[in-house]
Design a protein around this motif. Structure first.
Motif, PDB file in Angstrom:
ATOM      1  N   THR A  35       5.323  -1.437   7.659  1.00  0.00           N
ATOM      2  CA  THR A  35       6.251  -2.947   7.255  1.00  0.00           C
ATOM      3  C   THR A  35       4.892  -3.997   7.046  1.00  0.00           C
ATOM      4  O   THR A  35       4.990  -5.049   6.303  1.00  0.00           O
ATOM      5  CB  THR A  35       6.960  -3.535   7.706  1.00  0.00           C
ATOM      6  OG1 THR A  35       7.068  -3.843   9.144  1.00  0.00           O
ATOM      7  CG2 THR A  35       8.087  -2.188   7.704  1.00  0.00           C
ATOM      8  N   LEU A  63       2.303  -3.596   5.614  1.00  0.00           N
ATOM      9  CA  LEU A  63       1.476  -4.216   4.576  1.00  0.00           C
ATOM     10  C   LEU A  63       2.346  -4.977   3.436  1.00  0.00           C
ATOM     11  O   LEU A  63       1.205  -5.908   2.303  1.00  0.00           O
ATOM     12  CB  LEU A  63       2.035  -1.980   3.398  1.00  0.00           C
ATOM     13  CG  LEU A  63       0.966  -1.029   3.841  1.00  0.00           C
ATOM     14  CD1 LEU A  63       1.876   0.542   3.503  1.00  0.00           C
ATOM     15  CD2 LEU A  63      -0.640  -1.023   3.907  1.00  0.00           C
ATOM     16  N   GLU A  64       3.902  -4.696   3.471  1.00  0.00           N
ATOM     17  CA  GLU A  64       3.921  -6.115   2.291  1.00  0.00           C
ATOM     18  C   GLU A  64       3.320  -7.488   2.787  1.00  0.00           C
ATOM     19  O   GLU A  64       3.130  -8.701   2.138  1.00  0.00           O
ATOM     20  CB  GLU A  64       5.419  -5.559   3.449  1.00  0.00           C
ATOM     21  CG  GLU A  64       6.728  -4.923   2.916  1.00  0.00           C
ATOM     22  CD  GLU A  64       7.574  -5.320   3.575  1.00  0.00           C
ATOM     23  OE1 GLU A  64       8.272  -5.840   4.427  1.00  0.00           O
ATOM     24  OE2 GLU A  64       8.498  -4.034   3.756  1.00  0.00           O
ATOM     25  N   GLY A 107       0.584  -7.564   0.765  1.00  0.00           N
ATOM     26  CA  GLY A 107       1.152  -7.550  -0.629  1.00  0.00           C
ATOM     27  C   GLY A 107       0.577  -6.514  -0.876  1.00  0.00           C
ATOM     28  O   GLY A 107       0.096  -5.709  -2.533  1.00  0.00           O
ATOM     29  N   LEU A 108       0.839  -5.301  -0.210  1.00  0.00           N
ATOM     30  CA  LEU A 108       0.162  -3.406  -0.653  1.00  0.00           C
ATOM     31  C   LEU A 108       1.644  -2.705  -0.718  1.00  0.00           C
ATOM     32  O   LEU A 108       2.365  -2.870  -0.004  1.00  0.00           O
ATOM     33  CB  LEU A 108      -0.842  -3.158   0.655  1.00  0.00           C
ATOM     34  CG  LEU A 108      -1.851  -3.375   0.388  1.00  0.00           C
ATOM     35  CD1 LEU A 108      -3.019  -2.712   1.313  1.00  0.00           C
ATOM     36  CD2 LEU A 108      -2.555  -3.083  -1.006  1.00  0.00           C
ATOM     37  N   GLU A 109       1.737  -1.714  -1.617  1.00  0.00           N
ATOM     38  CA  GLU A 109       2.399  -0.582  -1.180  1.00  0.00           C
ATOM     39  C   GLU A 109       2.412   0.502  -0.388  1.00  0.00           C
ATOM     40  O   GLU A 109       1.134   0.730  -0.622  1.00  0.00           O
ATOM     41  CB  GLU A 109       2.752  -0.568  -2.609  1.00  0.00           C
ATOM     42  CG  GLU A 109       3.552  -1.785  -3.697  1.00  0.00           C
ATOM     43  CD  GLU A 109       4.697  -1.842  -3.165  1.00  0.00           C
ATOM     44  OE1 GLU A 109       5.748  -1.432  -3.229  1.00  0.00           O
ATOM     45  OE2 GLU A 109       4.747  -3.243  -3.700  1.00  0.00           O
ATOM     46  N   PRO A 110       3.595   1.150  -0.100  1.00  0.00           N
ATOM     47  CA  PRO A 110       3.032   2.035   0.961  1.00  0.00           C
ATOM     48  C   PRO A 110       1.927   3.816   0.101  1.00  0.00           C
ATOM     49  O   PRO A 110       1.624   4.015   1.142  1.00  0.00           O
ATOM     50  CB  PRO A 110       4.318   2.777   1.306  1.00  0.00           C
ATOM     51  CG  PRO A 110       5.476   1.631   0.801  1.00  0.00           C
ATOM     52  CD  PRO A 110       5.060   1.465  -0.355  1.00  0.00           C
ATOM     53  N   ASP A 111       2.017   3.413  -0.834  1.00  0.00           N
ATOM     54  CA  ASP A 111       1.150   4.376  -2.089  1.00  0.00           C
ATOM     55  C   ASP A 111      -0.255   3.915  -2.262  1.00  0.00           C
ATOM     56  O   ASP A 111      -1.041   4.725  -2.725  1.00  0.00           O
ATOM     57  CB  ASP A 111       1.807   4.815  -2.720  1.00  0.00           C
ATOM     58  CG  ASP A 111       3.364   5.879  -2.530  1.00  0.00           C
ATOM     59  OD1 ASP A 111       3.282   5.993  -1.079  1.00  0.00           O
ATOM     60  OD2 ASP A 111       4.206   5.971  -3.434  1.00  0.00           O
ATOM     61  N   ASP A 112      -0.145   2.728  -1.930  1.00  0.00           N
ATOM     62  CA  ASP A 112      -1.638   2.030  -2.277  1.00  0.00           C
ATOM     63  C   ASP A 112      -2.810   2.409  -1.529  1.00  0.00           C
ATOM     64  O   ASP A 112      -2.768   2.512  -0.366  1.00  0.00           O
ATOM     65  CB  ASP A 112      -1.163   0.896  -2.504  1.00  0.00           C
ATOM     66  CG  ASP A 112      -0.840  -0.553  -3.508  1.00  0.00           C
ATOM     67  OD1 ASP A 112      -0.419   0.802  -3.677  1.00  0.00           O
ATOM     68  OD2 ASP A 112      -0.564  -0.982  -3.202  1.00  0.00           O
TER      69      ASP A 112
END
Length: 357
Positions: A165, A167-168, A171-176
């Motif tokens: 988490t 990544l939140e 500002g990134l998404e899990p698939d980035d």
């Protein structure tokens, strides 16, 4: 037993965090003293480690001697009152000196062969010097080798589970796909005359061309044209990011090694080769080190091939590493209890039978 732990770098907080907790759970008293350095104090506070700050941050190599002298004098005064059974540190200049003056035991942990100023000042005074088995220097009878790395005191799977988490926060998404880039200040005493990438801008351009978002962390001020790549997250969450990155590109050995033991491939660009960076590269294929005049170009070429590898390549390499290497926290606790045992027993006997002391 009474233990004094000294902290002079953020990495020291990570290394001693779990041993402190383990020692306290076993009934020992632990006293932590620190010098301000980067985010070291913030980490101590984030981990709720009771501590006292004895000296401020040094602004240059010239001021480091004065700050270190202040730190040692104040540490001596505190330790004289505590009467510790053992004093421990990474590097251990202040710890070894103060223990020697007080006639108590010192245990020093170190893994940086080229930091000759620190080793010359600390090693002759230390009772035990614990080094990874891959450490290239033979020190003598005080040396205790162990099959591990400093980073496995806090990133071994028994001690750490990544939280994706994080990544939140950035500002990134899990698939980035993303890369974490670490640039050094080159101001430490063992960094004099050294340097990393020729042009960090070119590194970021190469990563973006490969489809990676870039998160930049810099010791000191970043180049003006790269400031927008810097990210903000709480310092204790950095390892969560290293664990979920697709690649880590670092001028610093510690960050590269942290990524490697977490199973994230690391590109390490620095003229200094170390026993542990060489082993992570040659034995486990998780770190790729580059030095010499063409280090920048060769690192960029290797970066491209690393990004083309499937993710399970690094997972398999890490599994093999963990089969060979130990939970270093358990080793730290065992070393401290072993060397302090006789002194701690004498303290206990004196407390129980004061007429005999």
């Amino acid at each position: 037993m009474h233990v004094v732990v000294t902290i002079q770098h953020p990495g020291h907080v990570h290394f001693f965090r779990h041993p402190i907790e383990e020692l306290q759970s076993r009934g020992h008293e632990v006293h932590v003293f620190a010098r301000e350095s980067d985010v070291a104090i913030a980490l101590l506070e984030a981990y709720d480690i009771d501590h006292e700050v004895l000296a401020g941050e040094s602004g240059s190599l010239l001021s480091l001697a004065a700050v270190q002298a202040t730190y040692e004098m104040r540490l001596l005064a505190r330790a004289r009152r505590i009467e510790p059974d053992v004093i421990t540190a990474i590097g251990g200049v202040a710890a070894a000196h103060v223990a020697s003056i007080l006639g108590t035991k010192s245990v020093v942990f170190y893994d940086t062969e080229h930091a000759t100023l620190i080793t010359k000042l600390a090693y002759p005074f230390a009772d035990v010097i614990c080094t990874p088995s891959c450490y290239r220097t033979e020190i003598g009878p005080a040396q205790q080798r162990y099959p591990g790395y400093h980073e496995l005191a806090y990133l071994h799977p028994d001690r750490f589970e990544p939280d994706p988490t994080v990544l939140e926060d950035v500002g990134l998404e899990p698939d980035d796909r993303f890369a974490l880039v670490r640039l050094s200040s080159w101001e430490a005493s063992h960094d004099v005359g050294h340097g990393g990438f020729d042009d960090p801008r070119e590194v970021i351009d190469r990563l973006e061309a490969a489809g990676c978002s870039v998160l930049l962390t810099v010791e000191g001020e970043p180049p003006a044209d790269l400031a927008s790549y810097q990210f903000t997250t709480s310092p204790e969450r950095m390892h969560d990011l290293l664990a979920v990155a697709d690649v880590v590109v670092s001028e610093g050995a510690t960050t590269a090694a942290e990524a490697a033991v977490l199973g994230t491939p690391a590109i390490y660009v620095n003229p200094a080769t170390l026993g542990y960076t060489a082993e992570l590269e040659n034995e486990y294929g998780l770190l790729f080190g580059f030095n010499g005049q063409d280090r920048h170009t060769r690192a960029l070429d290797r970066l491209d091939s690393v990004l083309e590898e499937p993710a399970d390549t690094w997972t398999r390499h890490r599994e093999r590493l963990l089969e060979d290497r130990i939970d270093v926290t358990a080793f730290v606790v065992r070393q401290l209890e072993t060397i302090a045992g006789p002194q701690a027993s004498n303290r206990s006997a004196s407390a129980t039978n004061p007429s005999e002391s």
